[in-house]
Every structure is written in C-alpha cells, then in structure tokens.
Design a protein around this motif. Structure first.
Motif, mmCIF file in Angstrom:
data_model
loop_
_atom_site.group_PDB
_atom_site.id
_atom_site.type_symbol
_atom_site.label_atom_id
_atom_site.label_comp_id
_atom_site.label_asym_id
_atom_site.label_seq_id
_atom_site.Cartn_x
_atom_site.Cartn_y
_atom_site.Cartn_z
ATOM 1 N N UNK A 71 0.807 -1.227 0.000
ATOM 2 C CA UNK A 71 0.000 0.000 0.000
ATOM 3 C C UNK A 71 0.838 1.274 0.000
ATOM 4 N N UNK A 72 2.046 1.234 0.577
ATOM 5 C CA UNK A 72 2.892 2.426 0.567
ATOM 6 C C UNK A 72 3.184 2.882 -0.842
ATOM 7 N N UNK A 73 3.555 1.941 -1.713
ATOM 8 C CA UNK A 73 3.800 2.253 -3.133
ATOM 9 C C UNK A 73 2.501 2.643 -3.822
ATOM 10 N N UNK A 74 1.439 1.883 -3.566
ATOM 11 C CA UNK A 74 0.162 2.089 -4.252
ATOM 12 C C UNK A 74 -0.428 3.474 -3.986
ATOM 13 N N UNK A 75 -0.408 3.909 -2.711
ATOM 14 C CA UNK A 75 -1.045 5.173 -2.350
ATOM 15 C C UNK A 75 -0.318 6.391 -2.925
ATOM 16 N N UNK A 382 1.793 7.686 20.191
ATOM 17 C CA UNK A 382 2.871 6.976 19.497
ATOM 18 C C UNK A 382 2.633 6.965 17.989
ATOM 19 N N UNK A 383 1.391 6.743 17.565
ATOM 20 C CA UNK A 383 1.071 6.839 16.132
ATOM 21 C C UNK A 383 1.464 8.214 15.594
ATOM 22 N N UNK A 384 1.082 9.253 16.346
ATOM 23 C CA UNK A 384 1.339 10.617 15.891
ATOM 24 C C UNK A 384 2.827 10.925 15.882
ATOM 25 N N UNK A 385 3.541 10.526 16.934
ATOM 26 C CA UNK A 385 4.983 10.748 16.998
ATOM 27 C C UNK A 385 5.704 10.008 15.875
ATOM 28 N N UNK A 386 5.296 8.761 15.632
ATOM 29 C CA UNK A 386 5.981 7.940 14.628
ATOM 30 C C UNK A 386 5.867 8.553 13.240
ATOM 31 N N UNK A 387 4.647 8.821 12.795
ATOM 32 C CA UNK A 387 4.464 9.356 11.447
ATOM 33 C C UNK A 387 4.905 10.810 11.349
ATOM 34 N N UNK A 388 4.775 11.564 12.444
ATOM 35 C CA UNK A 388 5.212 12.951 12.439
ATOM 36 C C UNK A 388 6.711 13.110 12.326
ATOM 37 N N UNK A 389 7.457 12.048 12.600
ATOM 38 C CA UNK A 389 8.921 12.108 12.504
ATOM 39 C C UNK A 389 9.423 11.888 11.080
ATOM 40 N N UNK A 390 8.503 11.630 10.143
ATOM 41 C CA UNK A 390 8.896 11.330 8.769
ATOM 42 C C UNK A 390 8.622 12.509 7.841
ATOM 43 N N UNK A 391 9.375 12.624 6.755
ATOM 44 C CA UNK A 391 9.040 13.615 5.727
ATOM 45 C C UNK A 391 7.712 13.240 5.073
ATOM 46 N N UNK A 392 7.048 14.212 4.482
ATOM 47 C CA UNK A 392 5.711 13.984 3.931
ATOM 48 C C UNK A 392 5.706 12.906 2.854
ATOM 49 N N UNK A 393 6.779 12.822 2.056
ATOM 50 C CA UNK A 393 6.786 11.840 0.976
ATOM 51 C C UNK A 393 6.936 10.411 1.470
ATOM 52 N N UNK A 394 7.193 10.229 2.768
ATOM 53 C CA UNK A 394 7.317 8.881 3.327
ATOM 54 C C UNK A 394 6.146 8.499 4.232
ATOM 55 N N UNK A 395 5.113 9.358 4.318
ATOM 56 C CA UNK A 395 3.967 9.047 5.174
ATOM 57 C C UNK A 395 3.306 7.720 4.792
ATOM 58 N N UNK A 396 3.095 7.503 3.492
ATOM 59 C CA UNK A 396 2.399 6.282 3.069
ATOM 60 C C UNK A 396 3.219 5.038 3.407
ATOM 61 N N UNK A 397 4.540 5.138 3.285
ATOM 62 C CA UNK A 397 5.405 3.995 3.612
ATOM 63 C C UNK A 397 5.426 3.751 5.130
ATOM 64 N N UNK A 398 5.444 4.842 5.916
ATOM 65 C CA UNK A 398 5.395 4.701 7.364
ATOM 66 C C UNK A 398 4.094 4.070 7.822
ATOM 67 N N UNK A 399 2.969 4.473 7.223
ATOM 68 C CA UNK A 399 1.664 3.891 7.551
ATOM 69 C C UNK A 399 1.622 2.416 7.177
ATOM 70 N N UNK A 400 2.199 2.086 6.023
ATOM 71 C CA UNK A 400 2.225 0.700 5.568
ATOM 72 C C UNK A 400 3.014 -0.181 6.526
ATOM 73 N N UNK A 401 4.172 0.317 6.979
ATOM 74 C CA UNK A 401 4.987 -0.454 7.912
ATOM 75 C C UNK A 401 4.257 -0.676 9.234
ATOM 76 N N UNK A 402 3.600 0.352 9.752
ATOM 77 C CA UNK A 402 2.845 0.221 10.998
ATOM 78 C C UNK A 402 1.728 -0.811 10.857
ATOM 79 N N UNK A 403 1.003 -0.754 9.736
ATOM 80 C CA UNK A 403 -0.092 -1.694 9.527
ATOM 81 C C UNK A 403 0.394 -3.122 9.406
ATOM 82 N N UNK A 404 1.492 -3.324 8.693
ATOM 83 C CA UNK A 404 2.058 -4.672 8.555
ATOM 84 C C UNK A 404 2.490 -5.212 9.904
ATOM 85 N N UNK A 405 3.139 -4.364 10.683
ATOM 86 C CA UNK A 405 3.633 -4.787 11.986
ATOM 87 C C UNK A 405 2.493 -5.188 12.917
ATOM 88 N N UNK A 406 1.363 -4.502 12.823
ATOM 89 C CA UNK A 406 0.212 -4.856 13.654
ATOM 90 C C UNK A 406 -0.240 -6.284 13.378
#
Length: 487
Positions: A71-75, A382-406
């Motif tokens: 989904x990170x690539x797809x979005x 923690x969700x907010x801190x995690x994704x907020x620490x990334x540049x905007x172009x990596x938000x989708x990849x950060x979300x994808x990693x969090x979802x996979x890990x869950x």
C-alpha cells in the motif's frame, strides 16, 4: 495542489476528508472480528471442521499481512478518490460474495476479497491525516481515529453475538452491505483528492517476496495453536527468509529504482523506537485478548455473547478516551501520556496473572478497562509521533509499515501465549494435576510472559521524545530529528 491547500487553510475541526475515511475505516475494520462467534454455525451449516472454520478469521489476517506492504507504493501512485473507490469497491464485492456463498470455499474467497479492501483503508486514512492536518492538531484528529480503530474490533463479537441469536451467519454480511454501500456512495460524492499521484512501475519481485514472506510469517505463527510445532516453525522460518529477501530487494531498489516499501523510514530514531513500542504493545495486547475469552468461556462458563458484553466496555472506553488523549498530546506532548500508559499496561497485565475461578467479574472488568485506557494513552501519541517524525513523501510507507507490523504482532502474540499456555497445561497434567487447575495455571503463566514483555514498552516510552519534530515540519520538538538522508 489546490485541494490540499484549501483543506489545510480551513483549520479548526477535523477535515471532511478525514471524517469520511474514519467512518469507512470503522465499517471495514468491524468485519475483522465479526466472524469470531460464528464458528460453530459455520461448522454445522457448511459441514466443515473447527480448524477449517477458523480460516474465516485466519485468511482475513493473512491477506492483510500480504497486501499492506504494497500500500505504501500504491497510495503514492493513485488519487485519494481512486484509492478509496478501489478499497471500498473490493470490500463490497467480498461482502456480497460472502453473504451468498454456497460453500465454505466461496465464503473463504469472499473473506479474502474483503480483507484486500480493508488492507488499503487504514494506510489511506493515516497517510491522508498526516498530509492534511497541521502538526498542532494531529493529536486531536488522531484521537478520533483511535475511536474508530479500537471500538470497531470491540464491537464485532458483540454485534455478531446479537445477530446470531436471531438469524443466520449470512446476516453478518447482509446487514453490513447496505451500510458499506451508503458509506461508499457518500464518500465518493464528498471526497477530495489530496496531493498529486506520482508515476513509476511496480517491482513484481518485491510484491512476491512481500506477499509470500509476510503471509508465511503470519500463517506459521497462527498455526502454533493447532498443537504442533515442527511445521509452524518451518513455515515461520521460510517467511523470515523471504522477508530478508524483500528487505535486500528494497535496499537495492533505493539505489537503482523505486522501492515497494521505502526503508528510509527506519533511519528516523523516533519512528524506529515508536515501531518497537507499538509491536511489543500489540503483541502483549493481542495475547491478552486471546487469553481472556478462553478463560471466561472455558473456565467460567460464559457464552460468547456474555464474553463480548464483558469486554465491550473496555473497547468503548478506549475509543471514547481517544479524542481527549489527542487534545492532551497537542497541548503537552507525548511523554506525559505514553509513560503512564505504558505503566498502566504492565499493571493491568500483572493483575491478570492473579486470575482464578472465583475472581469477581467486576475485578476482571476493571483490569480490562485499565488495559484499554492505558493502550489509548500510549497508541494515539505513538502513532502521531511515529508518522510525524517522517518527511511527507514517506507518510504512506510509514503507515504501511505500521499496519504490517500490527498483523505480525497479532499473530506472534497469539502464538506466544497459546504455546506457553498449552505447554504449561500439558506439563502439569502429566504430573496428575486435574485439567481445570492445569489450564488455569497455564493461563497465568501466559499472562506473566505478557507482563514481562510489557516492561519493554515502559523502557521504550521513556526513551521517546516529547514531540517528533519531523524533517521540514513545524513541530516544537525538544530533540529535533535530523534530515533523512537520500539514497
């Protein structure tokens, strides 16, 4: 990007695009747990064994684990409306197929299709939220998201228990269908595109490695509950090996192409620590959520519906507290919430180590509510801190990693507690101890293991910064993140 700018200028309340995605996400996540109580009915109506019937839940989890890494690539390559239309369209098709399934095999296909749509919705919601909501409001809006993702799984078993009291298991899908259809129609009427899609081809080797690797890992871990060890271990190790190939492929693509999952997200110290905290917290939480129904139904004699009603207040409390936690995060930062939340998680799990066949139900209810409230205090920041620490172009990849890990943590937590409980129970029964006492002691030991793991959550919570200070962001971090290096 005029649509994006207009959304950001509005300020104030939660952007309409996020509200729409929260409602849609609530509907699709509800279905992840809605079939738990239907296993006996499926066994009778479709003439399958209990192990086979469990696949209506296992297949959903496996599909989520296999699809989310993509989904990170797809979005990044489709518009918001197209991603939403595809996700909800796939979900509706799977729901309709499941409702009319003439056989168990067709029902299983319907559940897999449902999960394919669900897998896109959560990363889409998180990515959109981080893009359109300014730093100062992210905690509050993320709190509203917590309400959706925590209340929905808690409501699933309860709603399914009520429906099954008066009707067939098919009604679990029939009733969802018009609701999901209305949400889809309304969303497509009001949803705006956020940002501009990028161009780029997909690396099919990465897709195969991700699907087989994460799917095998989750499947292998989920099979530990069947009582055998050799086969699940081999499947799990095969999954780990394939994930290793996936990682190697992504590192190569970061230098020579476009990665399916951009691993530069792990260069952020805040994101990486948040990932560890989330993984261990989910592992401990899902383990306890597996043990508690077993205890209530097998040792205390409650029905599935009664069990669902007992644990529902905790899920509701977690969801209702989410917006409050979000506002506190926006005002004071994460440490004032995450550290007490981590301590509360450990305290609640420690309380469950004292379960007995006579423990008052009010104590079980209080411990479960404490666990859920503590998780809310930890997860939203923690969700907010995690994704907020990334540049905007990596938000989708950060979300994808969090979802996979869950999904991986859910499978690992379940496998761990079931293995510990079963091993302890078998060992005690071999010495002549009665089955009831042996199983109770096995559950206590499993809760002890979950409690020990939760200590890692406390340590990680202490190490997290108060605010993320994302590269290029406007947060007021006490320890700003360095610019992520380009590869």
């Amino acid at each position: 990007m005029p649509a994006l700018l207009s959304v950001r200028r509005n300020g104030g309340g939660t952007p309409a695009v996020v509200r729409l995605l929260v409602i849609a996400t609530f509907v699709v996540i509800l279905n992840e747990t809605i079939m738990i109580n239907a296993i006996p009915r499926l066994m009778h109506d479709l003439h399958v064994t209990e192990r086979a019937a469990q696949w209506v839940s296992t297949s959903f989890m496996l599909t989520m684990a296999a699809v989310i890494p993509v989904t990170g690539w797809f979005l990044q390559r489709v518009t918001t409306r197209r991603a939403y239309a595809l996700a909800m369209g796939v979900f509706l098709a799977g729901t309709a197929l499941s409702a009319v399934a003439p056989s168990f095999a067709v029902l299983l296909v319907g559940r897999i299709i449902q999960a394919g749509g669900t897998a896109v919705m959560m990363p889409l919601l998180m990515t959109t939220l981080m893009t359109v909501v300014p730093d100062r409001d992210r905690g509050r809006v993320m709190g509203n998201v917590t309400l959706a993702i925590s209340v929905a799984p808690a409501m699933g078993p309860v709603l399914s228990g009520l429906v099954l009291q008066i009707g067939s298991w098919r009604w679990l899908f029939v009733l969802v269908l018009p609701i999901a259809g209305a949400v889809t129609w309304f969303g497509l009427r009001r949803l705006e595109n956020i940002g501009e899609p990028e161009t780029g081809s997909i690396d099919w080797f990465s897709v195969v490695f991700a699907a087989l690797g994460f799917g095998s890992l989750v499947y292998g871990l989920s099979r530990f509950e069947a009582g055998t060890v050799a086969t699940p271990v081999l499947i799990t190790l095969a999954g780990v090996a394939l994930i290793g190939l996936f990682v190697a492929r992504q590192l190569w693509l970061q230098r020579n192409g476009t990665p399916l999952l951009d691993l530069r997200i792990l260069r952020s110290r805040t994101y990486s620590m948040a990932l560890v905290l989330m993984a261990v917290a989910f592992l401990a939480m899902l383990g306890s959520m597996m043990l508690l129904p077993l205890y209530l139904q097998n040792l205390r004699g409650l029905s599935p519906l009664e069990t669902g009603l007992l644990v529902m207040p905790g899920g509701l409390a977690m969801g209702l507290l989410g917006p409050v936690i979000g506002r506190l995060f926006d005002r004071f930062g994460g440490r004032i919430l995450v550290i007490p939340g981590a301590i509360g998680i450990t305290a609640a799990l420690a309380g469950f180590t004292q379960i007995s066949v006579t423990m008052p139900y009010w104590q079980l209810l209080a411990l479960h509510i404490l666990l859920m409230l503590s998780l809310a205090a930890a997860f939203t920041p923690v969700f907010t801190l995690a994704l907020g620490a990334l540049p905007e172009d990596l938000y989708s990849h950060g979300s994808s990693m969090l979802g996979t890990l869950q999904q991986v943590a859910a499978a690992l937590g379940t496998a761990l507690v079931v293995t510990v409980m079963a091993s302890r129970t078998s060992a005690l029964q071999a010495t002549g101890i009665d089955a009831l006492t042996a199983q109770l002691d096995g559950m206590r030991l499993a809760f002890v293991v979950s409690t020990a793991l939760s200590l890692v959550v406390i340590v990680t919570a202490i190490l997290l910064p108060n605010r993320s200070g994302a590269p290029g962001g406007n947060g007021d971090s006490e320890h700003p993140e360095p610019e992520l290096a380009k590869v």
